[in-house]
Enzyme design. Sequence first.
Site, PDB file in Angstrom:
ATOM      1  N   HIS A 106      34.102  35.969  41.717  1.00 13.22           N
ATOM      2  CA  HIS A 106      33.325  37.100  41.181  1.00 13.22           C
ATOM      3  C   HIS A 106      33.836  37.482  39.790  1.00 13.22           C
ATOM      4  O   HIS A 106      33.053  37.812  38.897  1.00 13.22           O
ATOM      5  CB  HIS A 106      33.461  38.330  42.092  1.00 13.22           C
ATOM      6  CG  HIS A 106      32.903  38.124  43.465  1.00 13.22           C
ATOM      7  ND1 HIS A 106      33.692  38.044  44.589  1.00 13.22           N
ATOM      8  CD2 HIS A 106      31.631  37.985  43.893  1.00 13.22           C
ATOM      9  CE1 HIS A 106      32.936  37.873  45.648  1.00 13.22           C
ATOM     10  NE2 HIS A 106      31.686  37.827  45.268  1.00 13.22           N
TER      11      HIS A 106
ATOM     12  N   MET B   8      28.490  41.196  47.344  1.00 11.36           N
ATOM     13  CA  MET B   8      28.584  41.899  48.625  1.00 11.36           C
ATOM     14  C   MET B   8      30.011  42.425  48.803  1.00 11.36           C
ATOM     15  O   MET B   8      30.475  42.642  49.929  1.00 11.36           O
ATOM     16  CB  MET B   8      28.195  40.966  49.769  1.00 11.36           C
ATOM     17  CG  MET B   8      26.738  40.491  49.632  1.00 11.36           C
ATOM     18  SD  MET B   8      25.975  40.023  51.180  1.00 11.36           S
ATOM     19  CE  MET B   8      26.988  38.652  51.647  1.00 11.36           C
TER      20      MET B   8
ATOM     21  N   HIS C  34      36.710  38.336  44.689  1.00 12.25           N
ATOM     22  CA  HIS C  34      37.781  37.356  44.463  1.00 12.25           C
ATOM     23  C   HIS C  34      37.598  36.743  43.073  1.00 12.25           C
ATOM     24  O   HIS C  34      36.674  37.146  42.329  1.00 12.25           O
ATOM     25  CB  HIS C  34      37.769  36.281  45.561  1.00 12.25           C
ATOM     26  CG  HIS C  34      36.424  35.641  45.762  1.00 12.25           C
ATOM     27  ND1 HIS C  34      35.836  34.848  44.816  1.00 12.25           N
ATOM     28  CD2 HIS C  34      35.537  35.710  46.787  1.00 12.25           C
ATOM     29  CE1 HIS C  34      34.675  34.425  45.243  1.00 12.25           C
ATOM     30  NE2 HIS C  34      34.439  34.953  46.440  1.00 12.25           N
TER      31      HIS C  34
END
Length: 284
Positions: A37, A30, A34
């Site tokens: 991810h 989404m 950071h």
Amino acid sequence: MEIINRRQRMFSISRKLRRENKKVAFVATMGALHAGHISLIKEARQSADVVIVSIFVNPVQFNDKNDLLKYPRDLTSDAAMLAEYDVDYVFAPEESEIYPEGFSTYVYVEGVSESLEGASRPGHFRGVATVVTILFNTVRPDQAFFGAKDAQQIAVIKRMTTDLGFDTEIVVVPTVREESGLAMSSRNENLTPEEREKAAVIFKGLREAKLAFRSGTRNGSKLIGIVQKAIESEPLARIDYVAAVDAETLEHVEKIEDKETILSTAVYFGNVRLIDNVVLNRRQ
Ligand code: PAF
């Protein structure tokens, strides 16, 4: 790296990739990217010929409208980060591409969606299962990578993938943590510096329980008690739940035997809700 906004364009690229026999790895996000991810993307990069990342803040999975409004959005900086990690395609559709007018088909995974996060956030997993179905049908990945922090989301997606016959392998990547042990999350940005420091108590509690498990404690309620005691020692923390559950079915486990069990918790710091878990009896 190509940024794709239209579903039709994504369809035609995934058709082309399949014709060329390319192995496609997919990371659904989404945005507000950071280190958590990035670890998914690195795993995906190592495993496949082509890496596709989606960025879509899915309104259907937010049961709290304020949470949706507050959700950080910055496609330019997210895309710059993805380019650095050698991502091939970024699928960043508008809401109307995913939910066109008249949209009325939702995916609901019974049982596994209902406890813990499902009970605290009604409709959340219906939104997740629906959008992941649409994304899988659009991207047609061979593999999809998800972070272990969202243990119930993984159980829901695995169940759904099996039940609906998706030809996609679900790969689980370990939780990335801040130096203090706090699990990486886009929500950490909403904590005050003091709350962020104190929130390390969540993992501290989970780790203490894991050590007790390793030393022979097999009683689910006892392990839950260890986590609760540690977290309650921090005045800024407010526990939503602590639970010991079967990793696949999410059913409560009282005596931990040989099945993979998750010790899972959700804790408020101010109005920021954080989740975390540790796995006991990990299956190889
Ligand atoms: O984990 C998330 O960020 C979301 O739930 C997901 C899987 C991208 C679906 O919107």
